[in-house]
Design a protein around this motif. Structure first.
Motif, PDB file in Angstrom:
ATOM      1  N   THR A  89     -21.689 -35.484 -38.721  1.00  0.00           N
ATOM      2  CA  THR A  89     -20.973 -36.745 -38.531  1.00  0.00           C
ATOM      3  C   THR A  89     -21.937 -37.846 -38.124  1.00  0.00           C
ATOM      4  O   THR A  89     -22.697 -37.703 -37.157  1.00  0.00           O
ATOM      5  CB  THR A  89     -19.888 -36.578 -37.447  1.00  0.00           C
ATOM      6  OG1 THR A  89     -18.901 -35.651 -37.916  1.00  0.00           O
ATOM      7  CG2 THR A  89     -19.232 -37.912 -37.135  1.00  0.00           C
ATOM      8  N   VAL A  91     -23.183 -42.274 -39.435  1.00  0.00           N
ATOM      9  CA  VAL A  91     -23.226 -43.307 -40.472  1.00  0.00           C
ATOM     10  C   VAL A  91     -24.463 -43.023 -41.315  1.00  0.00           C
ATOM     11  O   VAL A  91     -25.564 -42.870 -40.771  1.00  0.00           O
ATOM     12  CB  VAL A  91     -23.298 -44.718 -39.871  1.00  0.00           C
ATOM     13  CG1 VAL A  91     -23.395 -45.754 -40.988  1.00  0.00           C
ATOM     14  CG2 VAL A  91     -22.072 -44.992 -38.998  1.00  0.00           C
ATOM     15  N   GLN A 113     -19.662 -44.246 -43.455  1.00  0.00           N
ATOM     16  CA  GLN A 113     -19.318 -43.302 -42.394  1.00  0.00           C
ATOM     17  C   GLN A 113     -18.939 -41.944 -42.971  1.00  0.00           C
ATOM     18  O   GLN A 113     -18.109 -41.859 -43.887  1.00  0.00           O
ATOM     19  CB  GLN A 113     -18.145 -43.838 -41.560  1.00  0.00           C
ATOM     20  CG  GLN A 113     -17.646 -42.899 -40.481  1.00  0.00           C
ATOM     21  CD  GLN A 113     -18.627 -42.756 -39.331  1.00  0.00           C
ATOM     22  OE1 GLN A 113     -19.154 -43.743 -38.817  1.00  0.00           O
ATOM     23  NE2 GLN A 113     -18.865 -41.521 -38.906  1.00  0.00           N
ATOM     24  N   THR A 115     -17.455 -38.381 -41.474  1.00  0.00           N
ATOM     25  CA  THR A 115     -16.881 -37.720 -40.311  1.00  0.00           C
ATOM     26  C   THR A 115     -16.446 -36.319 -40.707  1.00  0.00           C
ATOM     27  O   THR A 115     -15.668 -36.167 -41.659  1.00  0.00           O
ATOM     28  CB  THR A 115     -15.688 -38.504 -39.755  1.00  0.00           C
ATOM     29  OG1 THR A 115     -16.104 -39.838 -39.431  1.00  0.00           O
ATOM     30  CG2 THR A 115     -15.139 -37.825 -38.507  1.00  0.00           C
TER      31      THR A 115
END
Length: 118
Positions: A89, A91, A113, A115
């Protein structure tokens, strides 16, 4: 030259995502490219790189799970991410060295991003 990064999102652990980084504008070609990532509270780190000749190298943490590739005709660099883990996780930023009429220049994408839920 502009870079457009895409492909991020939310995925469960063990899942896959493919990031894309497309260069547009007045350019001749992509020389080398790479993907970096930055997790909250951590420094930006190199994830994978690909040279002008197609040689690649990866961070130890992603070896065997991530694959960087390029499509010269589309001026695009990809990052295929498999077997994702929560610790992936972050950016993700693309970084391209591009041949232009003014020489080779470095560009950064806007970040996408990723996640990974456990």
């Amino acid at each position: 030259v502009q870079l457009q990064a895409s492909g991020g999102g939310l995925v469960e652990a063990g899942g896959s995502l493919r990031l894309s980084c497309a260069a547009s504008g007045t350019l001749f070609s992509i020389n080398a490219g790479g993907w970096y990532r930055q997790a909250p509270g951590k420094q930006r780190e190199l994830v994978a790189r690909i040279t002008s000749t197609g040689n690649t190298n990866y961070a130890d943490s992603v070896k065997g799970r991530f694959t960087i590739s390029r499509d010269n005709a589309k001026n695009t660099v990809y990052l295929q991410m498999n077997s994702l883990k929560p610790e992936d996780t972050a950016v993700y930023y693309c970084n391209l060295w591009v041949s232009t009429s003014s020489g080779v220049k470095e560009y950064w994408g806007q970040g996408t991003q990723v996640t990974v839920s456990s």
